[in-house]
Design an enzyme around this catalytic site. Structure first.
Site, short mmCIF file in Angstrom:
data_model
loop_
_atom_site.label_atom_id
_atom_site.label_comp_id
_atom_site.label_asym_id
_atom_site.label_seq_id
_atom_site.Cartn_x
_atom_site.Cartn_y
_atom_site.Cartn_z
N HIS A 70 -13.70 -14.22 -49.41
CA HIS A 70 -14.29 -14.03 -48.08
C HIS A 70 -13.71 -15.02 -47.08
CE1 HIS A 70 -17.04 -12.74 -45.05
NE2 HIS A 70 -17.66 -13.90 -44.99
N TRP A 71 -13.51 -14.54 -45.84
CA TRP A 71 -13.02 -15.35 -44.72
C TRP A 71 -14.08 -15.41 -43.62
CZ3 TRP A 71 -8.65 -17.95 -45.29
CH2 TRP A 71 -7.61 -17.44 -46.09
N CYS A 124 -13.06 -8.81 -43.78
CA CYS A 124 -13.45 -10.13 -43.26
C CYS A 124 -12.30 -10.84 -42.54
CB CYS A 124 -14.03 -11.01 -44.35
SG CYS A 124 -12.98 -11.17 -45.82
N TRP A 126 -8.05 -6.52 -48.54
CA TRP A 126 -8.42 -7.89 -48.16
C TRP A 126 -7.17 -8.65 -47.75
CZ3 TRP A 126 -7.58 -12.91 -50.05
CH2 TRP A 126 -8.55 -13.87 -49.72
N ASP A 168 -19.32 -15.62 -38.91
CA ASP A 168 -19.21 -15.07 -40.27
C ASP A 168 -19.64 -13.61 -40.26
OD1 ASP A 168 -19.32 -14.48 -42.98
OD2 ASP A 168 -20.14 -16.43 -43.53
#
Length: 212
Positions: free
Chosen positions: A102-103, A162, A26, A119
């Site tokens: 989360h991005w 993400c 991540w 998204d």
């Protein structure tokens, strides 16, 4: 020891940050901030008058700021009112500190006065994107409301990519601004294999900029 590997414009990447990019892991604020800095200063420098990239740290500050006056002082130097498109990386962390899981990518279109939200986990960050958009309305839309639309976005197939999707989608949209005069996401190009390839390309770029 966690030495600085790259110092680029206003971005610093340490060894631990680069390790995230080498992944598969991540991505944190520093890596996405570096990518946005590189887009602004190098990759899309010719779009500087119309496009601006807001760093993840600043986006998080915008989302969590409770005082409009403080926010005004902070945003004034960014000159957002003169930009046609504003890109922001949105995190699902609910407080001021770095973190989250989360991005997603938020894009403001001045011409049509609306926000577009991309998204890779289909709406997982919708509430956070709306908070950022609401805080920015006073500075981008003269205080009026700007609707937020959830856009079709390629879906990540794992739990860690993400941030790479944010970088890849932002790059694809800017390429369309350059070619066509407006951001439109091309279909079927940002696949899991493409994202993996792009991660490797960013690793090579960081290595080329690293201190020797």
């Amino acid at each position: 020891m966690n030495p600085v590997v790259v110092s680029y414009q206003d971005s610093l990447l340490r060894r631990s940050d680069v390790a995230l990019l080498e992944g598969p892991l991540w991505l944190n604020d520093q890596v996405i901030g570096f990518a946005f800095e590189y887009f602004s200063s190098e990759r899309f420098a010719d779009l500087k008058e119309s496009v601006t990239f807001i760093s993840p740290e600043v986006t998080q500050f915008i989302k969590c700021a409770s005082c409009p006056e403080e926010l005004a002082l902070f945003l004034e130097p960014l000159g957002l009112s003169s930009r046609r498109w504003v890109f922001l990386a949105v995190n699902d962390n609910s407080n001021q500190t770095a973190g989250g899981t989360h991005w997603s990518l938020l894009l403001y279109h001045r011409g049509s006065n609306h926000f577009a939200h991309y998204d890779s986990q289909s709406g997982g960050n919708a509430a956070h994107a709306r908070r950022v958009a609401h805080k920015l309305e006073a500075f981008l839309c003269g205080g009026g409301a700007a609707p937020l639309e959830e856009e079709q976005c390629p879906s990540q197939q794992n739990s860690y990519d993400c941030g790479m999707y944010v970088i890849c989608v932002a790059e694809a949209l800017c390429e369309r601004v350059r070619a066509e005069g407006g951001p439109r996401l091309p279909g079927n190009t940002i696949t899991p294999a493409y994202v993996t390839q792009k991660r490797a390309e960013w690793c090579r770029l960081v290595q080329s900029l690293a201190f020797h």
